[in-house]
Design a protein around this motif. Structure first.
Motif, PDB file in Angstrom:
ATOM      1  N   GLU A 161      -3.080 -17.146   5.487  1.00  0.00           N
ATOM      2  CA  GLU A 161      -2.084 -17.442   4.457  1.00  0.00           C
ATOM      3  C   GLU A 161      -2.740 -17.961   3.180  1.00  0.00           C
ATOM      4  O   GLU A 161      -2.200 -17.811   2.091  1.00  0.00           O
ATOM      5  N   GLU A 162      -3.913 -18.563   3.302  1.00  0.00           N
ATOM      6  CA  GLU A 162      -4.614 -19.089   2.126  1.00  0.00           C
ATOM      7  C   GLU A 162      -5.486 -18.047   1.441  1.00  0.00           C
ATOM      8  O   GLU A 162      -5.695 -18.108   0.226  1.00  0.00           O
ATOM      9  N   SER A 163      -6.012 -17.079   2.201  1.00  0.00           N
ATOM     10  CA  SER A 163      -6.952 -16.120   1.611  1.00  0.00           C
ATOM     11  C   SER A 163      -6.344 -14.760   1.277  1.00  0.00           C
ATOM     12  O   SER A 163      -7.022 -13.914   0.684  1.00  0.00           O
ATOM     13  N   LEU A 164      -5.063 -14.530   1.631  1.00  0.00           N
ATOM     14  CA  LEU A 164      -4.441 -13.243   1.342  1.00  0.00           C
ATOM     15  C   LEU A 164      -4.470 -12.999  -0.165  1.00  0.00           C
ATOM     16  O   LEU A 164      -3.928 -13.789  -0.936  1.00  0.00           O
ATOM     17  N   PRO A 165      -5.110 -11.903  -0.615  1.00  0.00           N
ATOM     18  CA  PRO A 165      -5.245 -11.675  -2.060  1.00  0.00           C
ATOM     19  C   PRO A 165      -3.919 -11.333  -2.738  1.00  0.00           C
ATOM     20  O   PRO A 165      -3.005 -10.772  -2.110  1.00  0.00           O
ATOM     21  N   ASP A 166      -3.845 -11.664  -4.017  1.00  0.00           N
ATOM     22  CA  ASP A 166      -2.653 -11.339  -4.806  1.00  0.00           C
ATOM     23  C   ASP A 166      -2.368  -9.846  -4.779  1.00  0.00           C
ATOM     24  O   ASP A 166      -1.209  -9.436  -4.832  1.00  0.00           O
ATOM     25  N   ALA A 167      -3.399  -9.016  -4.686  1.00  0.00           N
ATOM     26  CA  ALA A 167      -3.207  -7.561  -4.671  1.00  0.00           C
ATOM     27  C   ALA A 167      -2.325  -7.134  -3.499  1.00  0.00           C
ATOM     28  O   ALA A 167      -1.576  -6.161  -3.614  1.00  0.00           O
ATOM     29  N   ASN A 220       1.486  -8.441  -4.050  1.00  0.00           N
ATOM     30  CA  ASN A 220       2.222  -7.729  -5.093  1.00  0.00           C
ATOM     31  C   ASN A 220       2.295  -6.243  -4.753  1.00  0.00           C
ATOM     32  O   ASN A 220       1.552  -5.751  -3.906  1.00  0.00           O
ATOM     33  N   ALA A 221       3.159  -5.536  -5.450  1.00  0.00           N
ATOM     34  CA  ALA A 221       3.367  -4.111  -5.189  1.00  0.00           C
ATOM     35  C   ALA A 221       2.067  -3.324  -5.319  1.00  0.00           C
ATOM     36  O   ALA A 221       1.334  -3.468  -6.295  1.00  0.00           O
ATOM     37  N   HIS A 222       1.789  -2.510  -4.298  1.00  0.00           N
ATOM     38  CA  HIS A 222       0.599  -1.652  -4.288  1.00  0.00           C
ATOM     39  C   HIS A 222       0.853  -0.506  -3.313  1.00  0.00           C
ATOM     40  O   HIS A 222       1.876  -0.475  -2.640  1.00  0.00           O
ATOM     41  N   ASN A 223      -0.056   0.431  -3.238  1.00  0.00           N
ATOM     42  CA  ASN A 223       0.078   1.544  -2.302  1.00  0.00           C
ATOM     43  C   ASN A 223      -1.293   2.070  -1.913  1.00  0.00           C
ATOM     44  O   ASN A 223      -2.286   1.791  -2.584  1.00  0.00           O
ATOM     45  N   THR A 224      -1.326   2.834  -0.821  1.00  0.00           N
ATOM     46  CA  THR A 224      -2.557   3.506  -0.421  1.00  0.00           C
ATOM     47  C   THR A 224      -2.646   4.826  -1.176  1.00  0.00           C
ATOM     48  O   THR A 224      -1.670   5.289  -1.763  1.00  0.00           O
ATOM     49  N   LYS A 225      -3.813   5.428  -1.143  1.00  0.00           N
ATOM     50  CA  LYS A 225      -4.025   6.703  -1.819  1.00  0.00           C
ATOM     51  C   LYS A 225      -3.398   7.845  -1.025  1.00  0.00           C
ATOM     52  O   LYS A 225      -3.049   7.689   0.148  1.00  0.00           O
ATOM     53  N   GLU A 226      -3.318   8.994  -1.649  1.00  0.00           N
ATOM     54  CA  GLU A 226      -2.819  10.188  -0.978  1.00  0.00           C
ATOM     55  C   GLU A 226      -3.672  10.455   0.259  1.00  0.00           C
ATOM     56  O   GLU A 226      -4.900  10.390   0.215  1.00  0.00           O
ATOM     57  N   GLY A 227      -3.027  10.716   1.383  1.00  0.00           N
ATOM     58  CA  GLY A 227      -3.731  11.032   2.620  1.00  0.00           C
ATOM     59  C   GLY A 227      -4.275   9.838   3.383  1.00  0.00           C
ATOM     60  O   GLY A 227      -4.923  10.006   4.413  1.00  0.00           O
ATOM     61  N   VAL A 228      -4.012   8.617   2.906  1.00  0.00           N
ATOM     62  CA  VAL A 228      -4.513   7.412   3.579  1.00  0.00           C
ATOM     63  C   VAL A 228      -3.347   6.654   4.206  1.00  0.00           C
ATOM     64  O   VAL A 228      -2.414   6.248   3.525  1.00  0.00           O
ATOM     65  N   ILE A 285       4.886   2.484  -1.732  1.00  0.00           N
ATOM     66  CA  ILE A 285       4.735   1.219  -2.469  1.00  0.00           C
ATOM     67  C   ILE A 285       5.296   0.092  -1.604  1.00  0.00           C
ATOM     68  O   ILE A 285       6.414   0.180  -1.082  1.00  0.00           O
ATOM     69  N   HIS A 286       4.489  -0.970  -1.459  1.00  0.00           N
ATOM     70  CA  HIS A 286       4.847  -2.066  -0.569  1.00  0.00           C
ATOM     71  C   HIS A 286       4.134  -3.336  -0.986  1.00  0.00           C
ATOM     72  O   HIS A 286       3.246  -3.301  -1.836  1.00  0.00           O
ATOM     73  N   HIS A 287       4.521  -4.448  -0.378  1.00  0.00           N
ATOM     74  CA  HIS A 287       3.796  -5.714  -0.517  1.00  0.00           C
ATOM     75  C   HIS A 287       4.002  -6.540   0.746  1.00  0.00           C
ATOM     76  O   HIS A 287       4.848  -6.213   1.571  1.00  0.00           O
TER      77      HIS A 287
END
Length: 105
Positions: free
Chosen positions: A26-32, A35-43, A80-82
C-alpha cells in the motif's frame, strides 16, 4: 488432517508470464497504477494479490473487481483501468502474450 495448497498468480494459469512487476505494498504502489492506464495491444495482465485486497477498476465499460489472494483478476489488452486500495496489501502484476487461463481439472 488437511494440508491446504494455495496457488498464486502464474501457478493458477496454464500459460507462463513473460514479465512481472515487483511486489508492491500500500505504501509502494506507484501513482501510475493508481491512475488510469492500460496495457499495450496484445498484452494481457494478471493482477495477483498476495495479502489483503484491492479494487481493480475498469473505465469503459465501468466495472469494479474485488481482487484478493484466492482470486486474481485478468486485465485485457488496452483496457483502461486503475487500482484502488483501502488498507494493507501486497500485490504484483504478471504479463502474458495471450489470455492467462486457469488450469483445467
Amino acid at each position: 488432517y488437511e494440508i491446504g495448497v494455495r496457488l498464486v498468480g502464474s501457478e493458477m494459469c496454464i500459460r507462463d508470464s513473460y514479465q512481472s512487476t515487483p511486489q508492491f505494498t500500500e505504501e509502494s504502489l506507484p501513482d501510475a497504477l493508481r491512475n488510469a492506464h492500460n496495457t499495450k495491444e496484445g498484452v494481457w495482465g494478471l493482477l495477483v494479490v498476495e495479502e489483503g485486497a484491492v479494487q481493480l477498476v475498469f473505465h469503459d465499460p465501468a466495472r469494479t473487481i474485488h481482487v484478493r489472494p484466492d482470486q486474481p483478476a485478468v486485465i485485457p489488452p488496452q483496457a483502461i483501468h486503475h487500482v484502488e486500495i483501502d488498507g494493507p496489501m501486497r500485490m504484483h502484476v504478471e504479463f502474458y502474450h495471450s489470455e492467462p487461463l486457469p488450469p483445467s481439472d
